[in-house]
Design a protein around this motif. Structure first.
Motif, PDB file in Angstrom:
ATOM      1  N   ALA A  31      30.373  43.772  45.638  1.00 34.64           N
ATOM      2  CA  ALA A  31      31.354  44.206  44.633  1.00 34.64           C
ATOM      3  C   ALA A  31      30.621  44.795  43.427  1.00 34.64           C
ATOM      4  CB  ALA A  31      32.224  43.027  44.215  1.00 34.64           C
ATOM      5  N   ALA A  32      29.507  44.182  43.053  1.00 32.18           N
ATOM      6  CA  ALA A  32      28.749  44.667  41.896  1.00 32.18           C
ATOM      7  C   ALA A  32      28.195  46.064  42.171  1.00 32.18           C
ATOM      8  CB  ALA A  32      27.616  43.703  41.569  1.00 32.18           C
ATOM      9  N   ASN A  33      27.640  46.288  43.353  1.00 31.77           N
ATOM     10  CA  ASN A  33      27.141  47.616  43.714  1.00 31.77           C
ATOM     11  C   ASN A  33      28.239  48.661  43.550  1.00 31.77           C
ATOM     12  OD1 ASN A  33      25.334  46.282  46.568  1.00 31.77           O
ATOM     13  ND2 ASN A  33      24.594  46.605  44.495  1.00 31.77           N
ATOM     14  N   LEU A  34      29.448  48.269  43.911  1.00 29.32           N
ATOM     15  CA  LEU A  34      30.572  49.194  43.895  1.00 29.32           C
ATOM     16  C   LEU A  34      31.158  49.350  42.493  1.00 29.32           C
ATOM     17  CD1 LEU A  34      32.183  47.846  47.156  1.00 29.32           C
ATOM     18  CD2 LEU A  34      31.288  50.161  46.865  1.00 29.32           C
ATOM     19  N   GLY A  35      30.554  48.650  41.543  1.00 25.86           N
ATOM     20  CA  GLY A  35      31.059  48.710  40.180  1.00 25.86           C
ATOM     21  C   GLY A  35      32.292  47.853  39.989  1.00 25.86           C
ATOM     22  N   MET A  36      32.503  46.905  40.904  1.00 22.82           N
ATOM     23  CA  MET A  36      33.701  46.067  40.819  1.00 22.82           C
ATOM     24  C   MET A  36      33.321  44.597  40.677  1.00 22.82           C
ATOM     25  SD  MET A  36      36.346  47.970  43.416  1.00 22.82           S
ATOM     26  CE  MET A  36      35.365  48.286  44.859  1.00 22.82           C
ATOM     27  N   GLY A  37      32.113  44.351  40.133  1.00 25.78           N
ATOM     28  CA  GLY A  37      31.621  42.981  40.007  1.00 25.78           C
ATOM     29  C   GLY A  37      32.566  42.083  39.237  1.00 25.78           C
ATOM     30  N   ARG A  38      33.193  42.655  38.235  1.00 24.53           N
ATOM     31  CA  ARG A  38      34.064  41.806  37.402  1.00 24.53           C
ATOM     32  C   ARG A  38      35.360  41.429  38.102  1.00 24.53           C
ATOM     33  NH1 ARG A  38      34.034  44.964  31.864  1.00 24.53           N
ATOM     34  NH2 ARG A  38      33.690  46.617  33.364  1.00 24.53           N
ATOM     35  N   MET A  39      35.635  42.110  39.220  1.00 23.63           N
ATOM     36  CA  MET A  39      36.851  41.754  39.976  1.00 23.63           C
ATOM     37  C   MET A  39      36.726  40.397  40.661  1.00 23.63           C
ATOM     38  SD  MET A  39      38.231  45.127  41.934  1.00 23.63           S
ATOM     39  CE  MET A  39      39.260  44.161  43.017  1.00 23.63           C
ATOM     40  N   VAL A  40      35.485  39.967  40.936  1.00 20.09           N
ATOM     41  CA  VAL A  40      35.326  38.717  41.683  1.00 20.09           C
ATOM     42  C   VAL A  40      35.704  37.567  40.765  1.00 20.09           C
ATOM     43  CG1 VAL A  40      33.747  37.292  43.023  1.00 20.09           C
ATOM     44  CG2 VAL A  40      33.436  39.778  42.957  1.00 20.09           C
ATOM     45  N   SER A  41      36.841  36.976  41.052  1.00 22.28           N
ATOM     46  CA  SER A  41      37.413  35.962  40.170  1.00 22.28           C
ATOM     47  C   SER A  41      36.562  34.708  40.157  1.00 22.28           C
ATOM     48  CB  SER A  41      38.833  35.619  40.634  1.00 22.28           C
ATOM     49  OG  SER A  41      39.297  34.482  39.945  1.00 22.28           O
ATOM     50  N   LYS A  42      36.291  34.213  38.936  1.00 19.69           N
ATOM     51  CA  LYS A  42      35.565  32.940  38.812  1.00 19.69           C
ATOM     52  C   LYS A  42      36.566  31.785  38.691  1.00 19.69           C
ATOM     53  CE  LYS A  42      31.550  35.120  37.263  1.00 19.69           C
ATOM     54  NZ  LYS A  42      30.670  35.498  38.349  1.00 19.69           N
ATOM     55  N   ALA A  43      37.827  32.144  38.581  1.00 22.31           N
ATOM     56  CA  ALA A  43      38.839  31.115  38.334  1.00 22.31           C
ATOM     57  C   ALA A  43      39.305  30.460  39.626  1.00 22.31           C
ATOM     58  CB  ALA A  43      40.031  31.746  37.606  1.00 22.31           C
ATOM     59  N   LYS A  44      38.874  30.987  40.748  1.00 18.13           N
ATOM     60  CA  LYS A  44      39.362  30.457  42.025  1.00 18.13           C
ATOM     61  C   LYS A  44      38.269  30.596  43.070  1.00 18.13           C
ATOM     62  CE  LYS A  44      40.688  34.846  43.863  1.00 18.13           C
ATOM     63  NZ  LYS A  44      41.162  35.461  45.049  1.00 18.13           N
ATOM     64  N   ASP A  45      38.430  29.848  44.159  1.00 12.17           N
ATOM     65  CA  ASP A  45      37.528  29.989  45.300  1.00 12.17           C
ATOM     66  C   ASP A  45      38.107  31.046  46.228  1.00 12.17           C
ATOM     67  OD1 ASP A  45      35.747  29.557  47.423  1.00 12.17           O
ATOM     68  OD2 ASP A  45      37.127  28.090  48.314  1.00 12.17           O
ATOM     69  N   SER A  46      37.246  31.955  46.673  1.00 10.43           N
ATOM     70  CA  SER A  46      37.696  32.894  47.710  1.00 10.43           C
ATOM     71  C   SER A  46      36.528  33.135  48.651  1.00 10.43           C
ATOM     72  CB  SER A  46      38.152  34.214  47.083  1.00 10.43           C
ATOM     73  OG  SER A  46      37.048  34.871  46.490  1.00 10.43           O
ATOM     74  N   ILE A  47      36.839  33.670  49.815  1.00  6.65           N
ATOM     75  CA  ILE A  47      35.773  33.933  50.804  1.00  6.65           C
ATOM     76  C   ILE A  47      34.722  34.830  50.165  1.00  6.65           C
ATOM     77  CG2 ILE A  47      35.232  34.915  53.076  1.00  6.65           C
ATOM     78  CD1 ILE A  47      37.100  32.524  53.307  1.00  6.65           C
ATOM     79  N   GLY A  48      33.491  34.375  50.154  1.00  6.03           N
ATOM     80  CA  GLY A  48      32.388  35.197  49.657  1.00  6.03           C
ATOM     81  C   GLY A  48      32.098  35.049  48.182  1.00  6.03           C
ATOM     82  N   SER A  49      32.962  34.358  47.459  1.00  3.40           N
ATOM     83  CA  SER A  49      32.755  34.337  45.995  1.00  3.40           C
ATOM     84  C   SER A  49      31.488  33.567  45.624  1.00  3.40           C
ATOM     85  CB  SER A  49      33.982  33.758  45.284  1.00  3.40           C
ATOM     86  OG  SER A  49      34.171  32.412  45.641  1.00  3.40           O
TER      87      SER A  49
END
Lengths: 95, 978
Positions: B851-869
């Protein structure tokens, strides 16, 4: 190979897609304190037994059940086939 | 005129004469002949050239184990190389050619190899073609490939059809000799579902080749009567011309039925061959035994063959291989051949037996000694015999039978790791170790070498396999001779004595490999290529093994044996492919607008299995770029429409649907309002991006998820894994609805005006803003779904109707859009617009990017568990200089920026060590008037504005570029929200 589907009876393995070790069911839970190290174990470390192995098969060309198939990797003998959902529940998984 | 070596009797039909041609010359044979038997009848012994030395060769056998007599059968598109003359049934008009020769068969120019045989021993290629390395590809390999190898392909499409089928049975019987037939009788009469298969066109196995009687009938007559009885039973399927090629897991067998190989061309509507998959409960292997040769100097001349083959040719095909025959044997069976041939009026020059206690005969001379050499350039003329007394004898003969004992045909017992076991009394391997599940072995394949033993063994095996009670059926009286054999493998002092005639492996080669340190039988095999040809060493492995054991000072069982694997005999690629050829190999999926797009003259492209419109050329447009540029400009200026049905769609329903999406997407979905759509990024558990798409919330408990076209299947599989295996108690149901909805993207500033004419209800910006979604109706009541999402960066919608209405809807959209010059666009324009907008697609979500490579690093929610987080946060994926998605444009607008090219510092070295990143997607932007690209650059987010070099040494690209924002068009996103 023939996989004796718990709901549908014996089906040819060509109807299934293989995933791997059924330990993939045991995903660590970060909300219960699981760490990155636990995920490293889960994601990368697998046994590769010459013998009995519990593995995940997906009935992709069938009813879309994930199954846990207990298979001997040496002889391809299959001793048990269960619905993965039942196995997951029996291992304490829920929501 | 009767051909010179044709005898009386046999199981041919002299009333039916077939004309055929071999190497351009005409001959005649009869129905019931094989090509080999008909050639021998005509006095043709020379049938081929050997693989390596181009030695003249004739038939060695009368069956499918044949190593030598391989021909190109038929001509034109039906030409089939490497066909065994011993199994090719003769038909009228058959055409065959010898192969592996330059010049004629008698004067093969490649025979010069034989003169250099001292240099061409085992390991020759490994030792000789080592250096210089540069010679390998250009010089050595082409020469070797031309010199070696066997028949040639026609290089034309095979005009025939091949089929596949499935069969089920209680009992499969492999082989229809005495054991197989008595097993089939026993099982068939019990009412069990039985399949009996035999590779031969005439069932009966050795019964057709022998003169034994069974009760008061000849063996062949008993076999014919038994086959007739079996064929009349409704529960028995009799399959001749059917080879069981492999024993697979769980009692599944592969079989090839040669439906039409015995005909000039297949009958109308019939396939040439059928590949059967046979599901069995029990199997009886009754595959008989194969005789083995003896190695002596020059034992490969045409006319020298297995003694049992001489017997088969005489008894079954009424053919004398020659009118003067000698036999070289180490067991009683060789004498049987002499007796049979003598009875047919063939002169027996002598029987040479290595045993002092060999049986004597009034009819022919029996010599105690060994054949030590032969003569005859294109066919045997003399055999040199060294008698035990030391005296020499020269036998004049045109054929010589080798009787080295019989090997039970254990091939199929090995397919599931079975290891044959040594039997001293037979001097042969018999089935051993773990057999395929449900398999029992009977008759000669099990070491029961007499006819009576085979009949009894077959019946008993059937009883056991089916659990039948009661007595065995009454079986006819038959010979019950014991096996008397003294193992004898090769003549002392010989060197050019052939073990494997197909791969030209001699006794000397085996000795050389021993001398060079090869001790394992598997290594011997690979170093000398013994047993590695198309015959899989059926006649040769045993001899090589025995010599190796002797050299190592071990017993044969100590050395062990190689095992066999499928297929039993060479199998055509055609039958393995079946009907999956051409279009059927890769079925095409058509989009709902396909008919309409075809009418518009669309050019199509395969995307996965889908055919999608790539662009829509118009009159006057001569290059694809002209069409694509027009489609892009027209869409951005007014409105365009594109079929996006192929994107994966998954319906997600249930009270836990939102929670489920929270798990599969790295960004949050719990708070998404009903009637709103959100972009979602899925990660793999290792933190790498897997797929992206949108999720539209149509109700509290109902989402529609889209995936990329390529990943529709794998994402659905993954979602089911998460649902069933990880969260089994979530109340959520999934169904793939990709094919259920026809979906169109309508994009451009006038898209709303077009859709307002079709949609029943208010879709103004206020009522239906950016990222809205709803169940709606169109055209006065047809249920539909509307999503205000945009891949192009324009004001855009995706509208979906049940697939059956897809064709109608595209026509309605075009009609409604006519006043705005609506333009249909294909995947190329779609691609241009998404690159202009900086949207990632498959080239960017390439299985290595986060996600970070794609410029979407901040999309990965820290508020919840998700696959790959969790694993997305690991150190290795979060370095300061990690790749970031950027835009790239040429400094000189005329320069290209090709995908795959690498970014280097403007003033730095150009090499892999200084690589800064690479281009993933590139296109010409008609809106900007130059090429643009997306790519990944180290620390790219902080390098906007930097001048760099873009290089591709392979294609000669070396241009100055500037790093820019990936959002080339409307970076503020104002158009989307208009």
């Amino acid at each position: 190979m023939i996989i004796d589907h718990p709901l549908l009876g014996p089906r040819d393995s060509a109807e299934f897609t293989y995933k791997g070790d059924a330990r993939l069911i045991d995903r660590p839970d970060p909300e219960k304190g699981a760490t990155a190290h636990d995920f490293y174990d889960y994601g990368y470390l697998r046994d590769n037994p010459a013998g009995w192995h519990e593995e995940l098969w997906f009935h992709e060309a069938g009813d879309r059940s994930w199954l846990v198939v207990t298979r001997n990797t040496l002889t391809h003998e299959i001793s048990k086939v269960e619905l993965a959902r039942d196995v997951a529940r029996s291992r304490g998984r829920s929501k | 005129m009767t051909p010179k070596n044709r005898l009386d009797g046999g199981q041919i039909d002299p009333a039916i004469t077939h004309e055929f041609r071999f190497d351009g010359k005409s001959y005649t044979g009869h129905a019931g002949d094989t090509l080999a038997s008909a050639l021998l009848a005509n006095g043709v012994r020379l049938m081929g050239r050997s693989f390596k030395y181009h030695r003249p060769r004739g038939v060695l056998t009368a069956g499918s184990e044949e190593p030598n007599a391989l021909v190109e059968l038929r001509s034109g598109a039906r030409q089939e190389p490497n066909t065994r003359a011993t199994t090719a049934e003769l038909f009228d008009g058959l055409v065959a050619k010898s192969q592996n020769r330059i010049g004629s068969l008698r004067f093969d120019l490649m025979a010069v190899n034989d003169r250099f045989s001292n240099f061409l021993t085992a390991g020759f290629y490994y030792k000789t073609f080592m250096w210089p390395a540069a010679f390998w590809e250009k010089i050595y390999e082409p020469i070797i490939r031309k010199a070696a190898g066997l028949g040639s392909l026609s290089l034309l499409d095979d005009p025939d059809v091949y089929d596949k089928g499935f069969l089920h049975c209680d009992l499969l019987i492999v082989g229809a000799g005495p054991a197989g037939l008595s097993a089939a009788l026993t099982a068939g009469r019990s009412g069990a579902d039985v399949i009996i298969a035999d590779e031969d066109f005439r069932m009966g196995g050795r019964l057709n080749s022998e003169t034994f009687s069974l009760g008061d009938q000849s063996g062949a007559d008993w076999a014919a009567a038994t086959v007739a009885e079996l064929a009349a039973l409704p529960n028995v399927r009799v399959m001749n011309r059917t080879t069981i090629i492999g024993a697979f897991d769980h009692g599944i067998y592969g079989a090839v039925e040669r439906v039409s190989d015995h005909l000039p061309t297949p009958l109308d509507g019939k396939p040439r061959q059928v590949l059967w998959r046979i599901y069995t409960k029990q199997t009886i292997l009754a595959a008989g035994a194969i005789e083995r040769p003896i190695a002596f100097e020059n034992n490969d001349r045409p006319g020298i063959m297995l003694a049992s083959a001489l017997r088969t040719y005489a008894n079954r095909y009424a053919v004398a291989a020659d009118r003067r025959v000698a036999i070289f044997t180490n067991n009683d069976d060789g004498h049987r051949t002499a007796a049979d041939l003598h009875a047919k009026g063939i002169k027996i020059a002598a029987v040479v037996d290595v045993r002092a206690d060999a049986p004597r005969s009034h009819d022919f001379e029996v010599l105690h000694g060994q054949v030590i050499d032969t003569k005859g350039r294109h066919g045997l003329t003399f055999a040199e015999v060294r008698l035990e007394s030391g005296d020499m004898r020269t036998l004049e003969c045109g054929a010589l039978g080798m009787a080295g004992g019989w090997n039970p045909n254990v091939h199929l017992t090995c397919h599931q790791r079975g290891r044959p076991a040594w039997n001293d009394a037979l001097a042969a391997f018999v089935p051993g170790g773990v057999l395929p599940v449900g398999m029992t072995v009977a008759g000669a394949a099990n070491g029961d070498m007499s006819t009576a033993g085979a009949l009894r063994g077959g019946a008993e095996a059937a009883k056991r396999a089916l659990g039948l009670k009661g007595k065995l059926p009454t079986l006819p009286e038959a010979e019950d001779a014991p096996v008397n054999i003294t193992p004898f493998w090769y003549v002392e002092g010989c060197s050019r004595a052939w073990l494997d005639q197909q791969n030209d492996v001699t006794v000397k080669d085996v000795k050389l490999s021993h001398q060079e340190g090869y001790r394992s039988v598997e290594h011997l095999k690979r170093y000398t290529t013994l047993g590695m040809a198309t015959d899989q060493g059926k006649t040769s492995n045993m001899g090589g093994l025995a010599i190796m054991a002797e050299l190592a000072g071990k017993s044969i069982p100590e050395v062990g044996t190689t095992i066999f694997r499928p297929p039993y005999t060479p199998t055509s690629i055609g039958v393995l492919g079946g009907r999956a050829r051409g279009q059927a190999f890769h079925p095409k999926r058509l989009t709902p607008s396909h008919t309409w797009a075809t009418e518009q003259g669309a050019i199509f492209v395969e995307v996965g299995n889908w055919l999608r419109a790539q662009w829509f050329p118009r009159a006057g447009e001569t290059t694809w770029r002209e069409s694509v540029d027009r489609e892009v400009l027209a869409t951005r200026k007014s409105v365009g429409v594109c079929d996006v049905t192929t994107l994966g769609k998954v319906d997600v329903q249930g009270t836990d649907a939102a929670e489920f999406l929270n798990k599969i997407y790295c960004n949050g979905f719990a708070k998404l309002a009903v009637g709103r759509t959100r972009y979602g990024l899925m990660l793999r558990e290792d933190g790498i991006a897997m797929d992206d798409g949108t999720a539209a919330r149509l109700a509290d408990d109902h989402f529609v998820v889209t995936t990329t076209t390529a990943n529709a299947l794998s994402v659905y599989r993954h979602m089911e894994f998460v649902r069933q295996c990880l969260y089994p108690d979530m109340d959520v149901q999934l169904i793939s609805t990709t094919e259920a909805w026809a979906q169109y993207a309508v994009a451009g500033p006038n898209s709303r005006k077009v859709l307002e004419k079709l949609v029943d209800g208010d879709i103004s910006n206020e009522a239906f803003p950016f990222m809205a979604c709803a169940n709606i109706t169109v055209c006065g009541g047809l249920r539909a779904r509307l999503f205000r999402i945009s891949f192009s960066g324009e004001l855009a919608y995706e509208i979906a109707v049940p697939t059956a209405y897809g064709d109608a809807l595209i026509r309605k959209i075009m009609e409604a859009g006519a006043e705005y010059d609506i333009t249909a666009y294909g995947t190329e324009a779609l691609g241009v617009m998404r690159i202009e907008k900086g949207h990632a697609a498959g080239n960017e979500l390439n299985g290595t990017t986060t996600a970070a490579n794609l410029g979407m690093g901040r999309m990965v929610s820290k508020a919840k568990d998700s696959i790959g987080s969790v694993l997305s946060e690991r150190e290795g994926l979060n370095r300061a200089d990690d790749l970031r998605q950027v835009g790239i444009k040429p400094v000189d607008p005329a320069d290209p920026v090709p995908a795959g090219a690498h970014l280097m510092k403007a003033d730095g070295p150009v090499d892999a060590a200084h690589d800064q990143g690479y281009v993933t997607s590139a296109c010409y932007s008609p809106n900007l008037g130059h090429s643009i690209a997306l790519g990944f650059l180290k620390d790219g987010a902080n390098r906007l504005g930097e001048r760099m070099r873009l290089v591709s040494p392979l294609t000669g690209v070396n241009v100055d570029v500037e790093i820019v924002s990936a959002h080339f068009i409307d970076p503020e996103g104002e158009r989307l929200r208009a």
